[in-house]
Motif scaffolding. Structure first.
Motif, PDB file in Angstrom:
ATOM      1  N   GLY A  35      -7.289  -2.848  21.333  1.00  0.00           N
ATOM      2  CA  GLY A  35      -7.423  -3.428  20.005  1.00  0.00           C
ATOM      3  C   GLY A  35      -7.437  -2.380  18.913  1.00  0.00           C
ATOM      4  N   CYS A  36      -7.003  -1.155  19.237  1.00  0.00           N
ATOM      5  CA  CYS A  36      -6.898  -0.085  18.246  1.00  0.00           C
ATOM      6  C   CYS A  36      -5.509   0.537  18.359  1.00  0.00           C
ATOM      7  N   GLN A  37      -4.851   0.700  17.224  1.00  0.00           N
ATOM      8  CA  GLN A  37      -3.522   1.319  17.226  1.00  0.00           C
ATOM      9  C   GLN A  37      -3.298   2.102  15.946  1.00  0.00           C
ATOM     10  N   LEU A  38      -2.503   3.138  16.060  1.00  0.00           N
ATOM     11  CA  LEU A  38      -2.036   3.897  14.911  1.00  0.00           C
ATOM     12  C   LEU A  38      -0.585   3.535  14.692  1.00  0.00           C
ATOM     13  N   LEU A  39      -0.230   3.174  13.468  1.00  0.00           N
ATOM     14  CA  LEU A  39       1.136   2.708  13.233  1.00  0.00           C
ATOM     15  C   LEU A  39       1.711   3.267  11.942  1.00  0.00           C
ATOM     16  N   GLU A  40       3.032   3.314  11.913  1.00  0.00           N
ATOM     17  CA  GLU A  40       3.774   3.767  10.762  1.00  0.00           C
ATOM     18  C   GLU A  40       4.429   2.555  10.107  1.00  0.00           C
ATOM     19  N   LYS A  41       4.369   2.478   8.802  1.00  0.00           N
ATOM     20  CA  LYS A  41       4.860   1.304   8.075  1.00  0.00           C
ATOM     21  C   LYS A  41       6.319   0.978   8.397  1.00  0.00           C
ATOM     22  N   LYS A  54       5.858   6.587  16.231  1.00  0.00           N
ATOM     23  CA  LYS A  54       5.882   5.519  15.239  1.00  0.00           C
ATOM     24  C   LYS A  54       4.734   4.529  15.444  1.00  0.00           C
ATOM     25  N   ASN A  55       4.264   4.414  16.689  1.00  0.00           N
ATOM     26  CA  ASN A  55       3.179   3.488  17.003  1.00  0.00           C
ATOM     27  C   ASN A  55       2.523   3.952  18.305  1.00  0.00           C
ATOM     28  N   ILE A  56       1.215   4.108  18.273  1.00  0.00           N
ATOM     29  CA  ILE A  56       0.499   4.536  19.470  1.00  0.00           C
ATOM     30  C   ILE A  56      -0.707   3.631  19.669  1.00  0.00           C
ATOM     31  N   LEU A  57      -0.857   3.112  20.877  1.00  0.00           N
ATOM     32  CA  LEU A  57      -1.928   2.176  21.208  1.00  0.00           C
ATOM     33  C   LEU A  57      -3.007   2.866  22.025  1.00  0.00           C
ATOM     34  N   LEU A  58      -4.257   2.580  21.701  1.00  0.00           N
ATOM     35  CA  LEU A  58      -5.366   3.036  22.524  1.00  0.00           C
ATOM     36  C   LEU A  58      -5.528   2.041  23.671  1.00  0.00           C
ATOM     37  N   VAL A  59      -5.343   2.508  24.885  1.00  0.00           N
ATOM     38  CA  VAL A  59      -5.394   1.633  26.057  1.00  0.00           C
ATOM     39  C   VAL A  59      -6.458   2.137  27.022  1.00  0.00           C
ATOM     40  N   ASN A  82       0.846  -1.195   0.000  1.00  0.00           N
ATOM     41  CA  ASN A  82       0.000   0.000   0.000  1.00  0.00           C
ATOM     42  C   ASN A  82       0.883   1.246   0.000  1.00  0.00           C
ATOM     43  N   LYS A  83       0.502   2.262  -0.733  1.00  0.00           N
ATOM     44  CA  LYS A  83       1.321   3.465  -0.854  1.00  0.00           C
ATOM     45  C   LYS A  83       1.322   4.303   0.417  1.00  0.00           C
ATOM     46  N   ASN A  84       0.336   4.112   1.267  1.00  0.00           N
ATOM     47  CA  ASN A  84       0.259   4.906   2.492  1.00  0.00           C
ATOM     48  C   ASN A  84       1.340   4.495   3.485  1.00  0.00           C
ATOM     49  N   GLU A  85       1.757   5.449   4.314  1.00  0.00           N
ATOM     50  CA  GLU A  85       2.784   5.196   5.319  1.00  0.00           C
ATOM     51  C   GLU A  85       2.196   5.030   6.716  1.00  0.00           C
ATOM     52  N   TYR A  86       0.936   5.439   6.909  1.00  0.00           N
ATOM     53  CA  TYR A  86       0.310   5.411   8.230  1.00  0.00           C
ATOM     54  C   TYR A  86      -1.008   4.646   8.157  1.00  0.00           C
ATOM     55  N   PHE A  87      -1.301   3.889   9.226  1.00  0.00           N
ATOM     56  CA  PHE A  87      -2.487   3.033   9.230  1.00  0.00           C
ATOM     57  C   PHE A  87      -3.147   3.017  10.599  1.00  0.00           C
ATOM     58  N   LEU A  88      -4.457   2.848  10.591  1.00  0.00           N
ATOM     59  CA  LEU A  88      -5.237   2.651  11.801  1.00  0.00           C
ATOM     60  C   LEU A  88      -5.647   1.183  11.828  1.00  0.00           C
ATOM     61  N   ALA A  89      -5.236   0.457  12.862  1.00  0.00           N
ATOM     62  CA  ALA A  89      -5.507  -0.983  12.919  1.00  0.00           C
ATOM     63  C   ALA A  89      -6.489  -1.316  14.036  1.00  0.00           C
ATOM     64  N   PHE A  90      -7.404  -2.230  13.738  1.00  0.00           N
ATOM     65  CA  PHE A  90      -8.427  -2.638  14.699  1.00  0.00           C
ATOM     66  C   PHE A  90      -8.458  -4.156  14.854  1.00  0.00           C
ATOM     67  N   ASN A  91      -8.701  -4.598  16.073  1.00  0.00           N
ATOM     68  CA  ASN A  91      -9.162  -5.957  16.335  1.00  0.00           C
ATOM     69  C   ASN A  91     -10.676  -5.862  16.502  1.00  0.00           C
ATOM     70  N   PRO A  92     -11.477  -6.598  15.741  1.00  0.00           N
ATOM     71  CA  PRO A  92     -12.936  -6.478  15.849  1.00  0.00           C
ATOM     72  C   PRO A  92     -13.514  -7.122  17.105  1.00  0.00           C
ATOM     73  N   ASP A  93     -12.665  -7.738  17.940  1.00  0.00           N
ATOM     74  CA  ASP A  93     -13.138  -8.352  19.190  1.00  0.00           C
ATOM     75  C   ASP A  93     -13.783  -7.332  20.123  1.00  0.00           C
ATOM     76  N   THR A  94     -13.329  -6.085  20.035  1.00  0.00           N
ATOM     77  CA  THR A  94     -13.900  -5.012  20.855  1.00  0.00           C
ATOM     78  C   THR A  94     -15.192  -4.527  20.224  1.00  0.00           C
ATOM     79  N   LEU A  95     -16.160  -4.155  21.068  1.00  0.00           N
ATOM     80  CA  LEU A  95     -17.425  -3.623  20.548  1.00  0.00           C
ATOM     81  C   LEU A  95     -17.240  -2.139  20.257  1.00  0.00           C
ATOM     82  N   TRP A  96     -16.762  -1.846  19.054  1.00  0.00           N
ATOM     83  CA  TRP A  96     -16.488  -0.462  18.665  1.00  0.00           C
ATOM     84  C   TRP A  96     -17.782   0.289  18.403  1.00  0.00           C
TER      85      TRP A  96
END
Length: 231
Positions: A174-180, A135-140, A100-114
């Motif tokens: 189960g949510c994080q922002l990350l850099e490739k 470079k990486n930040i987790l929602l805690v 993917n050309k993007n350098e930044y991504f929002l990642a989810f685990n669907p186990d959480t009731l978002w």
């Protein structure tokens, strides 16, 4: 201004802790309030105005593929089928983002009731991500806010940074922002995301953002039944 455009949703797992129900369907297609937990995640992504979703699939992947095709979510979704073997969390993310050309991504685990209560927090987390050059930040979340009180903490949070110093009072939601580029040294095809986190922790570079939303997570079969009764 930098902006996250692509979300990654991890959906390849076997859901073994939810047997026997996951003998028939993959965990992301479990329903709560007449809606699958995958759909809840996709709806949140759409409300965040992201442009594209990448979803991996392995266990009962045909069911996931058919579900996505039939729902017509009105957002660009690309499904990555992990065959013949599942790639674990880190390998699964890397496999989806590497081309993917993007350098930044929002990642989810669907186990959480978002739900929409997370929107403002995730937008604030995005702001912190770019302003801190993270470079990486987790929602805690503090474990006191967890529906499943049997969950133990994963991290300690101090001055916006995560560490493993006890007490570990914060659970990864189960949510994080990350850099490739954080995956540069990871050449194995299959590996857990925790290996990436541990690498960042060793350099005091793993960031955290505290959620104040009550945390509901489909941990296992017993918790799933409790969640069904509570809604």
């Amino acid at each position: 201004m930098n902006k996250i455009e692509v979300a990654v949703i991890l959906s390849a797992g076997f859901g073994k802790r939810l047997y026997p129900i996951t003998n028939k369907i993959p965990k992301p297609l479990l329903e709560i309030e007449n809606e699958t937990i995958l759909e809840k995640t996709i709806k949140l992504v759409k409300k965040l105005n992201l442009k594209k979703i990448l979803i991996n699939a392995h266990y009962k992947r045909d069911q996931l593929k058919n579900f996505i095709e039939k729902k017509n979510f009105d957002i660009d979704i690309k499904l990555f089928e992990e065959v013949p073997k599942v790639l674990n969390t880190g390998g699964g993310i890397l496999n989806m983002i590497m081309e993917n050309k993007n350098e930044y991504f929002l990642a989810f685990n669907p186990d959480t009731l978002w739900n929409e209560n997370y929107i403002d927090e995730i937008l604030e987390m995005e702001n912190q991500f770019f302003n801190s050059n993270s470079k990486n930040i987790l929602l805690v979340v503090n474990k006191d806010k967890s529906f499943d009180q049997n969950l133990t903490g994963d991290f300690n949070l101090e001055a916006d940074k995560l560490n493993k110093t006890k007490p570990l009072n914060f659970i990864y939601t189960g949510c994080q922002l990350l850099e490739k580029k954080i995956f540069k040294k990871f050449n194995n095809k299959s590996f857990p995301m925790s290996e990436v986190w541990n690498d960042l922790l060793s350099r005091n570079e793993l960031m955290g953002f505290e959620s104040k939303v009550n945390f509901k997570h489909v941990t296992n079969y017993a918790i799933y039944n409790k969640l069904l009764k509570s809604n």
